[in-house]
Each structure stands twice: as C-alpha cells, then as structure tokens.
Motif scaffolding. Structure first.
Motif, PDB file in Angstrom:
ATOM      1  N   ALA A 268      36.199  -9.759 114.230  1.00  0.00           N
ATOM      2  CA  ALA A 268      35.182  -8.773 114.614  1.00  0.00           C
ATOM      3  C   ALA A 268      34.352  -8.340 113.409  1.00  0.00           C
ATOM      4  O   ALA A 268      33.114  -8.279 113.480  1.00  0.00           O
ATOM      5  N   TYR A 269      35.030  -8.074 112.291  1.00  0.00           N
ATOM      6  CA  TYR A 269      34.304  -7.617 111.094  1.00  0.00           C
ATOM      7  C   TYR A 269      33.468  -8.743 110.500  1.00  0.00           C
ATOM      8  O   TYR A 269      32.334  -8.529 110.046  1.00  0.00           O
ATOM      9  N   ALA A 270      34.029  -9.969 110.506  1.00  0.00           N
ATOM     10  CA  ALA A 270      33.317 -11.108 109.927  1.00  0.00           C
ATOM     11  C   ALA A 270      32.032 -11.426 110.703  1.00  0.00           C
ATOM     12  O   ALA A 270      31.073 -11.960 110.138  1.00  0.00           O
ATOM     13  N   LYS A 271      32.006 -11.111 111.985  1.00  0.00           N
ATOM     14  CA  LYS A 271      30.814 -11.375 112.793  1.00  0.00           C
ATOM     15  C   LYS A 271      29.772 -10.262 112.670  1.00  0.00           C
ATOM     16  O   LYS A 271      28.566 -10.517 112.803  1.00  0.00           O
ATOM     17  N   ARG A 278      23.056 -13.024 106.441  1.00  0.00           N
ATOM     18  CA  ARG A 278      23.882 -13.782 107.387  1.00  0.00           C
ATOM     19  C   ARG A 278      25.236 -13.114 107.537  1.00  0.00           C
ATOM     20  O   ARG A 278      25.719 -12.472 106.605  1.00  0.00           O
ATOM     21  N   PRO A 279      25.880 -13.249 108.715  1.00  0.00           N
ATOM     22  CA  PRO A 279      27.216 -12.673 108.879  1.00  0.00           C
ATOM     23  C   PRO A 279      28.193 -13.370 107.942  1.00  0.00           C
ATOM     24  O   PRO A 279      28.138 -14.598 107.771  1.00  0.00           O
ATOM     25  N   ILE A 280      29.075 -12.601 107.338  1.00  0.00           N
ATOM     26  CA  ILE A 280      29.988 -13.192 106.359  1.00  0.00           C
ATOM     27  C   ILE A 280      30.925 -14.217 106.990  1.00  0.00           C
ATOM     28  O   ILE A 280      31.440 -15.108 106.312  1.00  0.00           O
ATOM     29  N   GLY A 281      31.149 -14.129 108.299  1.00  0.00           N
ATOM     30  CA  GLY A 281      31.996 -15.098 108.976  1.00  0.00           C
ATOM     31  C   GLY A 281      31.393 -16.485 109.039  1.00  0.00           C
ATOM     32  O   GLY A 281      32.078 -17.446 109.401  1.00  0.00           O
ATOM     33  N   GLN A 282      30.118 -16.614 108.676  1.00  0.00           N
ATOM     34  CA  GLN A 282      29.471 -17.928 108.642  1.00  0.00           C
ATOM     35  C   GLN A 282      29.880 -18.692 107.377  1.00  0.00           C
ATOM     36  O   GLN A 282      29.705 -19.906 107.303  1.00  0.00           O
ATOM     37  N   ASN A 283      30.398 -17.965 106.412  1.00  0.00           N
ATOM     38  CA  ASN A 283      30.829 -18.577 105.156  1.00  0.00           C
ATOM     39  C   ASN A 283      32.244 -19.135 105.290  1.00  0.00           C
ATOM     40  O   ASN A 283      33.158 -18.422 105.724  1.00  0.00           O
ATOM     41  N   GLY A 285      34.410 -19.705 103.111  1.00  0.00           N
ATOM     42  CA  GLY A 285      35.375 -18.989 102.287  1.00  0.00           C
ATOM     43  C   GLY A 285      35.982 -17.800 103.006  1.00  0.00           C
ATOM     44  O   GLY A 285      37.100 -17.378 102.705  1.00  0.00           O
ATOM     45  N   VAL A 286      35.259 -17.237 103.956  1.00  0.00           N
ATOM     46  CA  VAL A 286      35.766 -16.144 104.781  1.00  0.00           C
ATOM     47  C   VAL A 286      36.411 -16.695 106.048  1.00  0.00           C
ATOM     48  O   VAL A 286      37.491 -16.262 106.466  1.00  0.00           O
ATOM     49  N   GLN A 287      35.753 -17.663 106.661  1.00  0.00           N
ATOM     50  CA  GLN A 287      36.175 -18.180 107.963  1.00  0.00           C
ATOM     51  C   GLN A 287      37.484 -18.961 107.907  1.00  0.00           C
ATOM     52  O   GLN A 287      38.352 -18.806 108.783  1.00  0.00           O
ATOM     53  N   PHE A 288      37.648 -19.812 106.893  1.00  0.00           N
ATOM     54  CA  PHE A 288      38.796 -20.713 106.878  1.00  0.00           C
ATOM     55  C   PHE A 288      40.148 -19.999 106.733  1.00  0.00           C
ATOM     56  O   PHE A 288      41.109 -20.367 107.417  1.00  0.00           O
ATOM     57  N   PRO A 289      40.288 -18.996 105.861  1.00  0.00           N
ATOM     58  CA  PRO A 289      41.592 -18.298 105.795  1.00  0.00           C
ATOM     59  C   PRO A 289      41.979 -17.632 107.114  1.00  0.00           C
ATOM     60  O   PRO A 289      43.165 -17.614 107.480  1.00  0.00           O
ATOM     61  N   ILE A 290      40.990 -17.109 107.828  1.00  0.00           N
ATOM     62  CA  ILE A 290      41.267 -16.492 109.128  1.00  0.00           C
ATOM     63  C   ILE A 290      41.738 -17.551 110.110  1.00  0.00           C
ATOM     64  O   ILE A 290      42.721 -17.370 110.843  1.00  0.00           O
ATOM     65  N   ALA A 291      41.022 -18.682 110.140  1.00  0.00           N
ATOM     66  CA  ALA A 291      41.371 -19.764 111.055  1.00  0.00           C
ATOM     67  C   ALA A 291      42.747 -20.355 110.724  1.00  0.00           C
ATOM     68  O   ALA A 291      43.535 -20.679 111.631  1.00  0.00           O
ATOM     69  N   LYS A 292      43.042 -20.500 109.449  1.00  0.00           N
ATOM     70  CA  LYS A 292      44.343 -21.064 109.056  1.00  0.00           C
ATOM     71  C   LYS A 292      45.483 -20.139 109.459  1.00  0.00           C
ATOM     72  O   LYS A 292      46.525 -20.589 109.952  1.00  0.00           O
ATOM     73  N   ALA A 293      45.306 -18.839 109.241  1.00  0.00           N
ATOM     74  CA  ALA A 293      46.336 -17.873 109.644  1.00  0.00           C
ATOM     75  C   ALA A 293      46.527 -17.901 111.159  1.00  0.00           C
ATOM     76  O   ALA A 293      47.651 -17.774 111.657  1.00  0.00           O
ATOM     77  N   CYS A 339      42.728 -10.555 106.386  1.00  0.00           N
ATOM     78  CA  CYS A 339      42.060  -9.368 106.919  1.00  0.00           C
ATOM     79  C   CYS A 339      41.597  -8.438 105.795  1.00  0.00           C
ATOM     80  O   CYS A 339      40.462  -7.933 105.812  1.00  0.00           O
ATOM     81  N   VAL A 340      42.455  -8.219 104.808  1.00  0.00           N
ATOM     82  CA  VAL A 340      42.073  -7.380 103.669  1.00  0.00           C
ATOM     83  C   VAL A 340      40.922  -8.025 102.913  1.00  0.00           C
ATOM     84  O   VAL A 340      39.929  -7.362 102.546  1.00  0.00           O
ATOM     85  N   GLN A 341      41.021  -9.336 102.675  1.00  0.00           N
ATOM     86  CA  GLN A 341      39.981 -10.031 101.924  1.00  0.00           C
ATOM     87  C   GLN A 341      38.656 -10.009 102.676  1.00  0.00           C
ATOM     88  O   GLN A 341      37.592  -9.850 102.075  1.00  0.00           O
ATOM     89  N   THR A 342      38.722 -10.151 103.991  1.00  0.00           N
ATOM     90  CA  THR A 342      37.500 -10.126 104.804  1.00  0.00           C
ATOM     91  C   THR A 342      36.821  -8.761 104.742  1.00  0.00           C
ATOM     92  O   THR A 342      35.591  -8.663 104.642  1.00  0.00           O
TER      93      THR A 342
END
Length: 389
Positions: A268-271, A278-283, A285-293, A339-342
């Motif tokens: 939600a925050y990344a979007k 641009r939304p940070i979730g497009q990067n 570096g932000v998106q992949f750690p969330i997806a991996k978790a 989540c903290v990093q995002t």
C-alpha cells in the motif's frame, strides 16, 4: 483454470468474523497498551465471548470442538489484522495436555470455566534461568507429602502469569540421578494461581522490547493438591512433548499472519508514496524485497497447511511443524525488514504500527523454540545425523 480443483477455505467464515472483531481494536488500541505495557483485557474478553478461545474444547464442556486448523486460522487472522494473539494463544496449545492426559474430573472441573471465560489457562511453567530449553535439566522440584505436593524452584519467561488463573507446571518429582533416562521423573501439574499467589507463589514481571507480559515465577514451598497431577507421575515430559507440535503449528500461523500484515502495509505504501515523479513501488529495489518475502510466506504457508492436515489425521508431523515454524518466522522477519525499508523514516514512527509489529515479529526467531534447535531437530530426527548437543 478449473477452479473446482481448488478446495475452498473451510475456515473462511471464521476468518471473516475474526476480522470484524479485530476491526474493533485498531492500531491506537495496541499502541496505548504498548506504551504502558498493558494487558489487552478487552481484546481477550471479546475473543472469549465470541467463543474463539474455547475453539479446541469439546462441545460437551462448552467449547466449539473445532480442529487445530481452525485455531490456526483464528490466530493467523488476528495477526494479519494488526492485532496480537500472544495475550491468549497459550490457552490453545496448553489445552492439548489436559484434553489428552487430564482425568475426567480435571476436565469437568476446569474446561467449562475456560470455555465460558471465567477461568484463564494462559501460563506455561517450563523454562528456567539455568536450563533454558534443556528441559530435562530443570531444577524445580515437587515432593509429595500426603495428599499434596510441595513445589520449590523458579521459572522464567512465563508469559501472562499475572493475567492467568491457572498454570500448567512441569517439575521434577524424582531426582535425575534416580531415573534410568533423564526424560523420566518429570511431572505435570495444574496450579491454581489464585490460591497459590502469596502462599508460596511470587510473580515478578520482566520488561522486554515487546509487550509480551513476560514474568519470572518463584515457588517457595508452594502446595499443589495431589489431585492436580496430570496423568501419571514421572511422565510429564512426554505429555509436554505431545503438545509441542500443536504449539509450533499455531505459532507458525501467527508468523504467517504477521508476514501478510507487513506485506499489505508495504504494498500500500509503495504504491502511494511518490518520489522523483513515480511511485517507489515501481523501483525494483523496493519491489523485489517485498515480493521475495511474499514468496517465502507462501512457501511456509503451504508447509503449515500440510502439517495441520497430518496433525488432524493423527499422523507424525514433527518435521512439518518444526520446519513451518522456522520458515514462517523467517518469512515474517523478511517481510518486516522490507516493510521498514519501504517506509523509510516513517517505519520507525509509532503511528504507523510498523515498529511495534517489527518488535513483536522478531520474537518468533527465538521463541517458543529457537531456530538453532529446529535445525538440530531436523538434522538428527529427519536427516539421521548424530545429535549435535
């Protein structure tokens, strides 16, 4: 895709009702408790009145008579909604010892009250300062004198001791040098803490990094009626082990819920957070750690469901229970880090609830069994390697 091949969640209705209940206890409620290290009395009362804390108690004693997977769904949903089941989860996994090994009289005396909420079974007296998870070396003793046992010793990390009416206690009834195996000579008791407090029982709270209501408990010639012995004297270690798989599966459920909460917050925050146009979730570096978790969580979730299936079928499930607990705790921690990093600096702000849940999720890397002991179990009992300790 043929969706008929995918079985529906048998506990979907329970999850939905738990979500509605949790909505009554938003982040502000938990932050206020965290600030003063308070116990969520209102939350536990609501769960009790809704019948969730009596989920595993048979209907004949006033409970819902549900399977362990239902209890897992309850606890997972509590955590996925940003609440904390640690205030009451012990009642679910302690219950098995009484249900399986308690006498008919003990069940009749305690279970109806627990089901209706007039009694709380939340304290589990096993761990000691000198022995930790080396349970067979515990020093608390229970010596029989007539129609009672005299208990002396100390327990630590006995969570919720201040807020429980009953404690399930493990103590040595036969000295270790007088038994053939060190796992023998340990016995399990139901302690009525209301009667014992101030009469040989002392409780001392321990302030920790999370609001977990942890305590030290001291026994000084505390009397326990002989009728409160669970099962056969000297067989208590086996009784406790019987409940360990249920405990690990339920804790894994909580960690799965935590991982889902962190991931939802991160996404939600990344979007919505826009930087550099641009939304940070497009990067990546932000998106992949969330997806991996998220992927880690789904893998742990699948193993958890397999463990619950085997548990309910009466099949050995030590491998699944221990592995699911470890992987779920790892997934929750990975999701917490992401989540903290995002959120950046806002991840440390109390009002976002991320830092509170971050602290709470970290606990399950250590408790109720540490990652290293899970690995030792797998190495010895699953892979057949020499005992490492």
């Amino acid at each position: 895709m043929d969706h008929s091949l995918i079985s529906a969640d048998p506990h979907a209705e329970i999850r939905e009702e738990v979500r509605k209940l949790c909505a009554r206890f938003p982040g502000e409620y938990w932050r206020e408790l965290d600030a003063r290290r308070g116990y969520p009395t209102e939350f536990v009362k609501a769960l009790t009145e809704a019948g969730y804390l009596g989920a595993l108690i048979p209907e004949e004693f006033g409970g819902a008579g549900l399977p362990l997977s239902a209890a897992a769904a309850i606890l997972e949903t509590i955590h996925a909604e940003g609440c904390n089941g640690a205030a009451c989860h012990a009642q679910m996994y302690i219950m098995g010892t009484i249900l399986k090994h308690g006498s008919a009289e003990q069940k009749q005396r305690y279970l109806p009250g627990i089901a209706e909420g007039t009694l709380r079974l939340q304290a589990f007296g096993v761990t000691e300062p000198t022995s930790g998870t080396d349970t067979t070396n515990l020093r608390t003793t229970a010596v029989k004198q007539g129609d009672k046992y005299i208990v002396n010793g100390q327990k630590i990390w006995t969570s919720r001791a201040e807020h429980s009416d009953l404690m399930l206690l493990l103590a040595r009834t036969t000295p270790k040098d007088q038994v053939a195996k060190k796992t023998e000579g340990l016995s399990t008791f139901i302690v009525d803490m209301r009667a014992a407090l101030g009469n040989g029982l002392t409780i001392r709270p321990i302030r920790t990094m999370m609001n977990h209501n942890s305590c030290e408990v001291f026994f000084d010639n505390m009397e326990v009626p002989a009728e409160n012995l669970v099962g056969v004297e000297g067989k208590g270690f086996r009784y406790i082990l019987d409940g360990m798989n249920a405990e690990r599966l339920l804790i894994a459920s909580e960690s799965i819920g935590d991982a889902k909460w962190f991931t939802q917050k991160s996404v939600a925050y990344a979007k919505e957070r826009v930087l550099f146009g641009r939304p940070i979730g497009q990067n990546q570096g932000v998106q992949f750690p969330i997806a991996k978790a998220y992927a880690q969580m789904r893998a742990a979730e699948a193993l958890l469901h397999k463990g619950l299936e085997k548990f309910e079928a009466g099949l050995p499930c030590g491998e699944e229970a221990n592995t699911a607990k470890m992987l779920a705790a790892d997934a929750a921690w990975a999701a917490a880090e992401a989540c903290v990093q995002t959120h950046g600096g806002f991840g440390f702000a109390e009002e976002y609830d991320v830092e509170r849940k971050f602290r709470e999720a970290r606990l399950y890397q250590v408790a109720p069994i540490s990652t290293n002991l899970v690995l030792s179990y797998l190495g010895e009992h699953v892979l057949g390697m020499p005992r490492s300790y």
